[in-house]
Design a protein around this motif. Structure first.
Motif, PDB file in Angstrom:
ATOM      1  N   ILE A  53       1.161  -1.071  -0.451  1.00  0.00           N
ATOM      2  CA  ILE A  53       0.325  -0.354   0.290  1.00  0.00           C
ATOM      3  C   ILE A  53       0.565   1.240   0.141  1.00  0.00           C
ATOM      4  CG2 ILE A  53      -2.209  -1.264   0.994  1.00  0.00           C
ATOM      5  CD1 ILE A  53      -0.939   0.251   3.940  1.00  0.00           C
ATOM      6  N   GLY A  54       2.393   0.887   0.155  1.00  0.00           N
ATOM      7  CA  GLY A  54       3.035   2.430   0.234  1.00  0.00           C
ATOM      8  C   GLY A  54       4.968   1.621  -0.345  1.00  0.00           C
ATOM      9  N   TYR A  55       5.309   2.449  -0.394  1.00  0.00           N
ATOM     10  CA  TYR A  55       7.201   1.894  -0.324  1.00  0.00           C
ATOM     11  C   TYR A  55       7.807   3.118   0.283  1.00  0.00           C
ATOM     12  CZ  TYR A  55      11.679   0.237  -1.120  1.00  0.00           C
ATOM     13  OH  TYR A  55      12.763  -0.123  -1.541  1.00  0.00           O
ATOM     14  N   GLU A  56       8.354   3.129   2.117  1.00  0.00           N
ATOM     15  CA  GLU A  56       9.013   4.308   2.756  1.00  0.00           C
ATOM     16  C   GLU A  56       9.895   3.438   3.647  1.00  0.00           C
ATOM     17  OE1 GLU A  56       5.844   7.654   3.116  1.00  0.00           O
ATOM     18  OE2 GLU A  56       5.387   5.843   4.644  1.00  0.00           O
ATOM     19  N   PRO A  57      10.987   2.448   3.036  1.00  0.00           N
ATOM     20  CA  PRO A  57      12.063   2.188   3.926  1.00  0.00           C
ATOM     21  C   PRO A  57      13.187   2.571   4.737  1.00  0.00           C
ATOM     22  CG  PRO A  57      12.892   1.879   1.611  1.00  0.00           C
ATOM     23  CD  PRO A  57      11.112   3.203   1.508  1.00  0.00           C
ATOM     24  N   PHE A  58      12.931   3.477   4.431  1.00  0.00           N
ATOM     25  CA  PHE A  58      14.085   4.980   5.142  1.00  0.00           C
ATOM     26  C   PHE A  58      14.216   5.674   6.397  1.00  0.00           C
ATOM     27  CE2 PHE A  58      13.466   4.574   0.366  1.00  0.00           C
ATOM     28  CZ  PHE A  58      14.419   3.989  -0.254  1.00  0.00           C
ATOM     29  N   TYR A  59      12.469   5.581   6.396  1.00  0.00           N
ATOM     30  CA  TYR A  59      12.986   6.623   8.230  1.00  0.00           C
ATOM     31  C   TYR A  59      13.620   5.846   8.659  1.00  0.00           C
ATOM     32  CZ  TYR A  59       9.071   9.076   5.687  1.00  0.00           C
ATOM     33  OH  TYR A  59       8.574   9.861   4.993  1.00  0.00           O
ATOM     34  N   SER A  60      13.897   4.156   9.293  1.00  0.00           N
ATOM     35  CA  SER A  60      14.770   3.852  10.064  1.00  0.00           C
ATOM     36  C   SER A  60      16.246   3.567  10.249  1.00  0.00           C
ATOM     37  CB  SER A  60      13.970   2.533  10.299  1.00  0.00           C
ATOM     38  OG  SER A  60      14.640   2.032   9.073  1.00  0.00           O
ATOM     39  N   SER A  61      16.619   4.608   8.922  1.00  0.00           N
ATOM     40  CA  SER A  61      17.628   4.402   8.399  1.00  0.00           C
ATOM     41  C   SER A  61      18.397   5.671   8.642  1.00  0.00           C
ATOM     42  CB  SER A  61      18.225   3.955   7.516  1.00  0.00           C
ATOM     43  OG  SER A  61      17.538   3.534   6.100  1.00  0.00           O
ATOM     44  N   MET A  62      17.439   6.983   8.431  1.00  0.00           N
ATOM     45  CA  MET A  62      18.277   8.279   8.116  1.00  0.00           C
ATOM     46  C   MET A  62      20.428   8.401   8.704  1.00  0.00           C
ATOM     47  SD  MET A  62      15.042  10.343   8.590  1.00  0.00           S
ATOM     48  CE  MET A  62      13.615  10.401   7.253  1.00  0.00           C
ATOM     49  N   SER A  63      20.440   9.777   8.364  1.00  0.00           N
ATOM     50  CA  SER A  63      22.118   9.634   8.405  1.00  0.00           C
ATOM     51  C   SER A  63      21.915  11.139   7.517  1.00  0.00           C
ATOM     52  CB  SER A  63      22.434   8.899   8.105  1.00  0.00           C
ATOM     53  OG  SER A  63      23.076   8.692   6.162  1.00  0.00           O
ATOM     54  N   PHE A  64      22.645  11.851   8.262  1.00  0.00           N
ATOM     55  CA  PHE A  64      23.498  13.201   7.749  1.00  0.00           C
ATOM     56  C   PHE A  64      24.515  13.554   7.640  1.00  0.00           C
ATOM     57  CE2 PHE A  64      19.389  12.499  10.456  1.00  0.00           C
ATOM     58  CZ  PHE A  64      19.027  14.003   9.708  1.00  0.00           C
ATOM     59  N   GLN A  65      25.263  14.580   6.368  1.00  0.00           N
ATOM     60  CA  GLN A  65      26.340  14.618   6.166  1.00  0.00           C
ATOM     61  C   GLN A  65      26.836  16.063   5.966  1.00  0.00           C
ATOM     62  OE1 GLN A  65      28.004  12.763   2.375  1.00  0.00           O
ATOM     63  NE2 GLN A  65      29.438  13.796   2.703  1.00  0.00           N
ATOM     64  N   GLN A  66      27.002  16.545   6.289  1.00  0.00           N
ATOM     65  CA  GLN A  66      27.707  18.801   6.757  1.00  0.00           C
ATOM     66  C   GLN A  66      26.556  18.577   6.999  1.00  0.00           C
ATOM     67  OE1 GLN A  66      29.631  19.757   3.398  1.00  0.00           O
ATOM     68  NE2 GLN A  66      31.101  18.190   3.134  1.00  0.00           N
ATOM     69  N   GLY A  67      25.041  18.430   7.980  1.00  0.00           N
ATOM     70  CA  GLY A  67      24.196  19.082   8.120  1.00  0.00           C
ATOM     71  C   GLY A  67      22.916  18.485   7.337  1.00  0.00           C
ATOM     72  N   PHE A  68      23.202  18.265   6.677  1.00  0.00           N
ATOM     73  CA  PHE A  68      22.319  17.887   5.496  1.00  0.00           C
ATOM     74  C   PHE A  68      21.680  16.765   5.289  1.00  0.00           C
ATOM     75  CE2 PHE A  68      24.451  21.346   3.201  1.00  0.00           C
ATOM     76  CZ  PHE A  68      23.706  22.575   3.078  1.00  0.00           C
ATOM     77  N   GLN A  69      20.477  16.163   5.086  1.00  0.00           N
ATOM     78  CA  GLN A  69      20.047  14.864   5.244  1.00  0.00           C
ATOM     79  C   GLN A  69      20.025  13.333   4.113  1.00  0.00           C
ATOM     80  OE1 GLN A  69      15.651  13.924   6.369  1.00  0.00           O
ATOM     81  NE2 GLN A  69      15.553  12.375   4.643  1.00  0.00           N
ATOM     82  N   THR A  70      21.216  12.495   4.273  1.00  0.00           N
ATOM     83  CA  THR A  70      21.378  11.330   3.255  1.00  0.00           C
ATOM     84  C   THR A  70      20.044  10.283   3.773  1.00  0.00           C
ATOM     85  OG1 THR A  70      23.266  10.685   4.662  1.00  0.00           O
ATOM     86  CG2 THR A  70      23.600  12.463   2.630  1.00  0.00           C
ATOM     87  N   MET A  71      20.821   9.660   2.853  1.00  0.00           N
ATOM     88  CA  MET A  71      20.504   8.049   3.107  1.00  0.00           C
ATOM     89  C   MET A  71      20.962   7.474   2.574  1.00  0.00           C
ATOM     90  SD  MET A  71      15.999   9.621   2.080  1.00  0.00           S
ATOM     91  CE  MET A  71      16.582   9.680   0.767  1.00  0.00           C
ATOM     92  N   GLU A  72      20.247   5.510   3.373  1.00  0.00           N
ATOM     93  CA  GLU A  72      21.011   4.733   3.236  1.00  0.00           C
ATOM     94  C   GLU A  72      19.827   3.686   1.827  1.00  0.00           C
ATOM     95  OE1 GLU A  72      22.939   2.215   5.572  1.00  0.00           O
ATOM     96  OE2 GLU A  72      24.376   3.688   5.973  1.00  0.00           O
ATOM     97  N   THR A  73      20.484   3.612   0.695  1.00  0.00           N
ATOM     98  CA  THR A  73      19.140   3.378  -0.506  1.00  0.00           C
ATOM     99  C   THR A  73      18.903   1.844   0.531  1.00  0.00           C
ATOM    100  OG1 THR A  73      20.202   4.188  -2.197  1.00  0.00           O
ATOM    101  CG2 THR A  73      18.955   1.927  -2.467  1.00  0.00           C
ATOM    102  N   ASP A  74      18.126   1.261   0.346  1.00  0.00           N
ATOM    103  CA  ASP A  74      17.428  -0.198   0.482  1.00  0.00           C
ATOM    104  C   ASP A  74      18.199  -1.346  -0.046  1.00  0.00           C
ATOM    105  OD1 ASP A  74      16.125  -2.018   1.706  1.00  0.00           O
ATOM    106  OD2 ASP A  74      13.683  -2.055   0.074  1.00  0.00           O
ATOM    107  N   GLN A  75      18.883  -1.871   1.210  1.00  0.00           N
ATOM    108  CA  GLN A  75      20.089  -2.417   0.441  1.00  0.00           C
ATOM    109  C   GLN A  75      19.217  -4.093  -0.363  1.00  0.00           C
ATOM    110  OE1 GLN A  75      23.385  -2.575   0.010  1.00  0.00           O
ATOM    111  NE2 GLN A  75      22.723  -0.287   0.899  1.00  0.00           N
TER     112      GLN A  75
END
Length: 619
Positions: free
Chosen positions: A166-188
């Motif tokens: 019903i959706g696809y949001e796999p990234f909220y549990s693996s948020m990370s930041f670089q130089q103050g900006f949000q980055t994400m690790e792609t769903d492995q």
């Protein structure tokens, strides 16, 4: 005389006679009765018993028709039940027939009964009884053919379960930041699926049972499950032949397709693409791109290098702006995950011959898919009935912001959109496809020992990424099928995610052996039952009329008449042959004998005049 009277009295005394004698006396009284029903009571009861047994078979077949095979105590089966009742019905059916035939023989005489069927040619009442007797031999095989046990699918109490996204949001549990900006690790998990298709044949469907191995965690409590049409969120693909979007020519310019760019002497880690002259098939755009071809320069580091295949997105990798001057074949998705043209020359020899390459324009998009799923005997079959894609084409929702880092060695881009999918999810999925689109597949020369290499991850501007391919799926003409399979595998991964999914319940079936009644096979048993009843009633009617006129008694198959009334002495003497070469049997063939209850024995023949023994009073 007194002793005989005493024995007769004992025979009449029910206390002194045994059980068998009492039954015999009762039957004899019934046979000698003037009541027609009593004279034929045993035969009527026997026919009724046969009818009751057949009715018991029919009722049981009607109750269990198209139902599961019954399980009765002591291991009794439906076939055994039918067999027992059939045997009783068959035996009970033959009794009235044989007794009726026995009665009719007194009308025909002993010799006539033997030639009954032959002489009458089936035109007499007795012939019907003879036919019933013969056809009764077929009752057993006909009853056995009434029931068969085919296997059919029956609805069970359990439910089949299959997931839908019903959706696809796999990234909220693996948020990370670089130089103050949000980055994400792609769903492995999704990266693993994508890479198997980017650099190989993906996950080919495996035959299992009567279908394919299921790629989603479904549950089926029985051997067959069927789900109603359901919708799931997923990824769809569409491809078109794009051969007319490329043209052959030779041109001089930057060779951005080469396997390994030259190092920039002004920078430590950056690389540059040298200029050169290349011949081959170029993409029609404001800035043409070589899609497959070869370098014709001599005395250069890249002399003879061949471009076998190229996968080029139709937008700028960083700004997401569409390629100027290119007319797309597909423009039906507002925010595609990838919009790419893939051109392949397949082999170095065909590239050098300037053969027309294969070209496919493909677009991957988010979609809502209507699925049809079945699971049978361990095999899973899935079909996409419909797929809905956001086809509203207009100004792009994407906005890009250039963010320089401290030493200006790397440029970061922040993507923002307001589409129907979460920004982070869409951003990460787009980044996954950016790894392989764009990419080039080149070989340094047409030497048979040369190994082609793929250059990918063009978004990394510092160090080129190359990869040796065991199997390059983009090199051949089955690109459309390969992209469809990749979209399906990614959709299945979304449906297998631990969140944003829900279960769809379906109907579960299992193979059961059912009772199939073939009623046509009961035609002979029921027909014989009807014919026997008609034959018995006709015989009762005829014998009653003959008995009332004093012609023939109701003797049936009893031998009492011949034991009590033998041939008279004068007729026995006449039956004795006077010729030396003539036997009594030969003499008997010329004589016809008939017993008339009132008139006695009547004889007729060629050499014996009609004669009678006894009188109405003595008979």
């Amino acid at each position: 005389m007194e002793a005989w009277a005493t024995r007769a009295a004992r025979a009449r005394d029910p206390h002194t006679s045994n059980f068998a004698q009492r039954i015999e006396q009762r039957l004899w009284r019934y046979s000698a009765s003037r009541n027609v029903v009593k004279r034929w009571l045993l035969e009527i009861i026997s026919w009724t018993l046969s009818a009751a047994c057949m009715a018991g078979v029919i009722v049981m077949l009607y109750v269990y028709q198209n139902r599961s095979i019954p399980r009765w105590p002591l291991g009794l089966t439906l076939n055994a039940y039918i067999s027992v009742l059939e045997k009783i019905a068959s035996a009970a059916l033959l009794l009235p027939v044989s007794e009726a035939l026995g009665q009719l023989k007194w009308s025909w005489g002993p010799w006539g009964s033997l030639l009954l069927i032959i002489r009458t040619k089936g035109r007499s009442l007795a012939a019907l009884g003879a036919c019933v007797t013969i056809l009764a031999l077929c009752l057993d095989p006909f009853f056995q053919q009434v029931v068969e046990y085919p296997e059919k699918w029956r609805l069970q109490d359990g439910k089949g379960q299959i997931p839908r996204a019903i959706g696809y949001e796999p990234f909220y549990s693996s948020m990370s930041f670089q130089q103050g900006f949000q980055t994400m690790e792609t769903d492995q998990s999704m990266v693993g699926v994508g890479y198997r298709f980017f650099f190989g044949n993906g996950t080919p469907p495996m035959t299992f049972g009567k279908g394919m191995r299921a790629e989603v965690p479904l549950g089926c409590p029985n051997s067959n499950c069927t789900w109603p049409d359901y919708e799931t969120f997923g990824i769809s693909n569409e491809c078109r032949d794009a051969t007319d979007r490329v043209e052959f020519r030779c041109s001089h310019g930057p060779m951005d397709w080469i396997q390994m760019p030259d190092a920039d002497p002004d920078a430590v880690k950056d690389y540059t693409f040298p200029n050169g002259t290349s011949c081959g098939w170029w993409l029609k755009a404001d800035k043409p791109l070589l899609m497959t071809g070869y370098n014709v320069d001599r005395r250069s580091n890249h002399s003879g290098e061949i471009l076998l295949q190229r996968a080029q997105p139709l937008y700028d990798l960083f700004s997401r702006e569409f390629m100027p001057g290119y007319t797309p074949l597909l423009n039906n998705s507002r925010n595609p995950l990838a919009h790419v043209i893939i051109v392949s020359g397949e082999e170095a020899e065909s590239v050098h011959r300037n053969a027309t390459p294969s070209a496919q324009e493909c677009i991957l998009s988010w979609s809502a898919q209507t699925m049809q799923s079945t699971y049978t005997a361990g095999g899973y079959i899935e079909k996409i009935a419909r797929a809905f894609v956001n086809t509203s084409v207009g100004e792009s929702h994407w906005r890009t912001t250039v963010i320089p880092n401290d030493n200006n060695q790397m440029i970061l881009y922040d993507y923002n959109n307001t589409s129907f999918i979460d920004n982070n999810t869409h951003n990460a999925m787009v980044a996954l496809f950016d790894d392989v689109f764009p990419s080039t597949y080149t070989i340094l020369s047409d030497d048979k020992d040369a190994q082609p290499m793929m250059r990918w991850k063009w978004w990394k501007t510092i160090t080129p990424y190359t990869r040796r391919m065991i199997y390059n799926p983009w090199l051949y003409r089955n690109v459309t099928m390969h992209m469809d399979r990749m979209a399906s595998a990614m959709t299945n991964m979304m449906r297998s995610a631990p969140s944003d999914t829900e279960t769809v319940e379906g109907m579960a079936y299992d193979l059961e052996s059912l009772v199939d009644v073939r009623w046509v096979w009961l035609s002979l048993p029921l027909g014989l039952l009807a014919f026997t009843g008609i034959f018995l009633l006709a015989t009762i009617f005829r014998s009653s009329r003959e008995h009332d006129r004093g012609q023939v008694g109701v003797w049936k198959t009893s031998a009492i008449a011949t034991l009590l009334y033998g041939l008279p002495d004068d007729m026995s003497k006449k039956m004795t042959s006077t010729k030396a070469d003539e036997t009594p049997r030969a003499k008997a063939k010329e004589v016809k004998v008939k017993w008339v209850p009132i008139g006695g024995w009547r004889f007729s023949g060629n050499s014996i005049p009609p004669s009678f023994k006894g009188s109405p009073s003595s008979s």
